[in-house]
Motif scaffolding. Structure first.
Motif, PDB file in Angstrom:
ATOM      1  N   VAL A 275       0.892  -1.654   0.106  1.00 51.20           N
ATOM      2  CA  VAL A 275      -0.087  -0.173   0.453  1.00 51.20           C
ATOM      3  C   VAL A 275       0.484   1.374   0.368  1.00 51.20           C
ATOM      4  N   CYS A 276       1.816   1.554   0.670  1.00 52.93           N
ATOM      5  CA  CYS A 276       2.858   2.331   0.766  1.00 52.93           C
ATOM      6  C   CYS A 276       3.821   2.442  -0.272  1.00 52.93           C
ATOM      7  N   HIS A 277       4.355   1.457  -1.664  1.00 50.62           N
ATOM      8  CA  HIS A 277       4.885   1.736  -2.379  1.00 50.62           C
ATOM      9  C   HIS A 277       2.990   2.342  -3.386  1.00 50.62           C
ATOM     10  N   ILE A 278       2.758   1.577  -3.078  1.00 52.71           N
ATOM     11  CA  ILE A 278       1.233   2.249  -3.969  1.00 52.71           C
ATOM     12  C   ILE A 278       1.093   3.986  -3.813  1.00 52.71           C
ATOM     13  N   GLN A 279       1.008   4.597  -2.507  1.00 48.31           N
ATOM     14  CA  GLN A 279       1.013   6.164  -2.499  1.00 48.31           C
ATOM     15  C   GLN A 279       2.299   6.503  -3.296  1.00 48.31           C
ATOM     16  N   ILE A 313      -3.514  -2.653  -9.291  1.00 49.70           N
ATOM     17  CA  ILE A 313      -3.754  -1.568  -8.521  1.00 49.70           C
ATOM     18  C   ILE A 313      -2.608  -0.885  -8.913  1.00 49.70           C
ATOM     19  N   LEU A 314      -1.326  -1.050  -8.206  1.00 50.73           N
ATOM     20  CA  LEU A 314      -0.459  -0.789  -8.286  1.00 50.73           C
ATOM     21  C   LEU A 314       0.725  -0.041  -9.551  1.00 50.73           C
ATOM     22  N   SER A 315       0.059  -1.152 -10.421  1.00 50.18           N
ATOM     23  CA  SER A 315       0.407  -1.637 -11.634  1.00 50.18           C
ATOM     24  C   SER A 315      -0.340   0.154 -12.351  1.00 50.18           C
ATOM     25  N   PHE A 316      -1.358  -0.431 -12.406  1.00 51.56           N
ATOM     26  CA  PHE A 316      -1.996   1.095 -12.523  1.00 51.56           C
ATOM     27  C   PHE A 316      -2.222   2.439 -12.041  1.00 51.56           C
ATOM     28  N   GLN A 322       0.592  -2.445 -19.319  1.00 48.92           N
ATOM     29  CA  GLN A 322       1.692  -3.579 -19.842  1.00 48.92           C
ATOM     30  C   GLN A 322       1.545  -4.500 -18.252  1.00 48.92           C
ATOM     31  N   GLU A 323       2.002  -4.282 -17.390  1.00 50.49           N
ATOM     32  CA  GLU A 323       2.187  -5.487 -15.944  1.00 50.49           C
ATOM     33  C   GLU A 323       0.604  -5.552 -15.613  1.00 50.49           C
ATOM     34  N   ALA A 324       0.127  -4.388 -15.588  1.00 50.90           N
ATOM     35  CA  ALA A 324      -1.747  -4.215 -14.928  1.00 50.90           C
ATOM     36  C   ALA A 324      -1.959  -5.560 -15.683  1.00 50.90           C
TER      37      ALA A 324
END
Length: 516
Positions: A275-279, A313-316, A322-324
């Motif tokens: 989650v932190c990496h997403i943020q 979600i992280l990829s998006f 492409q990863e998503a």
């Protein structure tokens, strides 16, 4: 041999009835029971009314159906004690076995099979000590303390179990205090605000300082787990994701260093780290956290699907489309995907956003994937029936992506209708409060499109104040905002602007009003 004789005597004296459980051999004379179990397992019924009507053609309050339901529940509970735990992780398997053995000890004591009970209790205690099952350690130590005092008069063994009991109870008190503070932080503070809450960080610091001096007093893994969680909640509450990520890193390192494997705790911190990496928009680091997390769950389980959704979600959110897509393709083609119907609508929505990006040339589908060749909005609406009935906001990402498709296809009259519908829908169902701040700003941006007659420069100019507001407030993953904001609104806005031209277009409604 003495223990076997004792067990044989107990079973001979108290003749066990046939054990009523579920399984292939248990259904021969219970066709209705088998039918009820199968329709529930296969999601063929959703209520007692449906089940009663299907099996008996009667209402749910019929005595026959109530008795059948009661019998099935009894057998399901009986079967719980015989489920196969061989595929579970070592700690989980030890946990289940220890509780079953402790229950057997209690029964044996009541049936005067004390010798067998004490032997089993001592064996179970060793396992509980190895895996830090404190509540079981204190209960078993108490039983053995009483035994060696009252029955065998063995002072040395009594003192050993007495010390063990007192120590485990003391550590339980430490654990309970840490757990209470952890729960208080969750209970007292919602994590859905778009503004930082310094009070949660202040309370977390007070709780941590009160507990920190106990770290040397206990090596129980759960105590240290709660301590890290308290620190983590404090930093999450003020959106300090860098500090929160560092806490997760320290917690994971600590858990890995312990002799006791606490996979559940490890997975929790890895997910929070993700989650932190997403943020923080840290794709590579988040990818590694997702890979590490997936190693702790069995392939094809619900937790495996959820971890991969976080990676999607992280990829998006980092523009790695492409990863998503690759993650999406892996998910929807997994053999177990069909069994998790609760996931289908969410991934159908993700597919719509992916299709929009596909039309923009943002990724290449797999050679054996033809699902992106043709798509119809009407068919998509029919594919998400519960969203169509929802009044809590889940229609918003549907309406947004429909509008984006229409703009991409230059169907501006229909796009105007969608934007009007979205605006009215949000006025009615989406409260104007902090958690929805970004969404409300984005909708105001969309309203500027028909107001500016779809002229790109005009749209940019009128939407700029709202875009600045969005850019000042980051999406808060903690309040599940990603469910409404599939793509970050800033990114989606760029894609929508890219589909507009520096030409004016007046919707039919505007032209009609002008002619009138």
């Amino acid at each position: 041999m003495e223990e076997l004789k004792e067990l044989a005597y107990i079973l001979n004296k108290y003749q066990p009835r046939s054990i009523q459980i579920i399984g292939h051999d248990a259904w021969q004379s219970d066709s209705k029971l088998s039918q009820l179990y199968e329709v529930i397992q296969n999601d063929e019924v959703t209520s007692d009314r449906d089940a009663a009507h299907l099996i008996y053609g009667e209402e749910e309050n019929s005595s026959k159906y109530r008795n059948l339901k009661h019998e099935l529940k009894k057998r399901l509970l009986n079967t719980i004690f015989f489920i196969d735990n061989n595929e579970d992780k070592k700690r989980d398997k030890a946990y289940y076995q220890s509780w079953k053995d402790w229950a057997a000890c209690q029964i044996l004591i009541e049936k005067s099979a004390r010798q067998t009970a004490v032997s089993l209790a001592e064996k179970t205690l060793k396992r509980c000590l190895k895996y830090d099952f404190l509540s079981l350690v204190s209960s078993i130590a108490l039983l053995l303390r009483n035994h060696y005092a009252l029955r065998e008069k063995n002072k040395k063994r009594f003192e050993y179990y007495d010390n063990l009991y007192e120590n485990s109870r003391r550590q339980e008190e430490y654990n309970n205090l840490a757990h209470k503070y952890y729960m208080k932080l969750i209970l007292d503070y919602t994590m859905d605000s778009v503004t930082a809450n310094p009070q949660i960080e202040a309370d977390a610091q007070v709780y941590y300082q009160e507990l920190a001096h106990l770290k040397k007093e206990t090596n129980n893994i759960k105590f240290h787990y709660y301590l890290y969680q308290i620190q983590l909640l404090g930093k999450m509450g003020v959106f300090n994701y860098q500090a929160a990520k560092d806490i997760c890193t320290d917690a994971i390192a600590f858990l890995r260093s312990q002799d006791v494997a606490f996979k559940g705790g490890m997975r929790n911190f890895l997910l929070n780290k993700l989650v932190c990496h997403i943020q923080l928009r840290e794709f590579e680091e988040g990818k590694q956290a997702a890979i590490a997390c997936n190693k702790l769950v069995a392939n094809g389980t619900f937790n495996w699907f959820k971890t991969n959704e976080y990676f999607f979600i992280l990829s998006f959110h980092t523009g790695n489309y492409q990863e998503a897509y690759d993650d999406y393709f892996k998910i929807v083609n997994h053999p177990r995907y069909k069994t998790y119907k609760i996931l289908h609508e969410t991934w159908a929505l993700y597919r719509m956003y992916l299709h929009f990006l596909y039309l923009l040339g943002k990724f290449e589908p797999a050679t054996n994937d033809n699902s992106f060749n043709n798509i119809r909005l009407g068919k998509f609406i029919n594919a998400v029936p519960s969203f169509a009935k929802d009044k809590r906001g889940m229609n918003i990402p549907v309406l947004i992506i429909q509008m984006a498709f229409l703009i991409l296809q230059h169907k501006y009259d229909s796009a105007t209708e969608r934007i009007d519908a979205l605006n009215k829908y949000c006025d009615r169902y989406l409260k104007t409060n902090d958690p929805n701040f970004r969404c409300n700003c984005f909708i105001k941006m969309l309203v500027q499109i028909p107001k500016s007659h779809f002229h790109r420069s005009g749209v940019e100019r009128k939407a700029e104040p709202y875009l600045r507001k969005i850019q000042r407030i980051a999406i808060n993953f903690n309040n599940q905002a990603h469910e409404l904001e599939i793509l970050p609104f800033e990114h989606l806005w760029e894609h929508i602007l890219g589909a507009l031209e520096n030409k004016f277009f007046r919707p039919k409604s505007s032209r009609s009003e002008k002619n009138g």
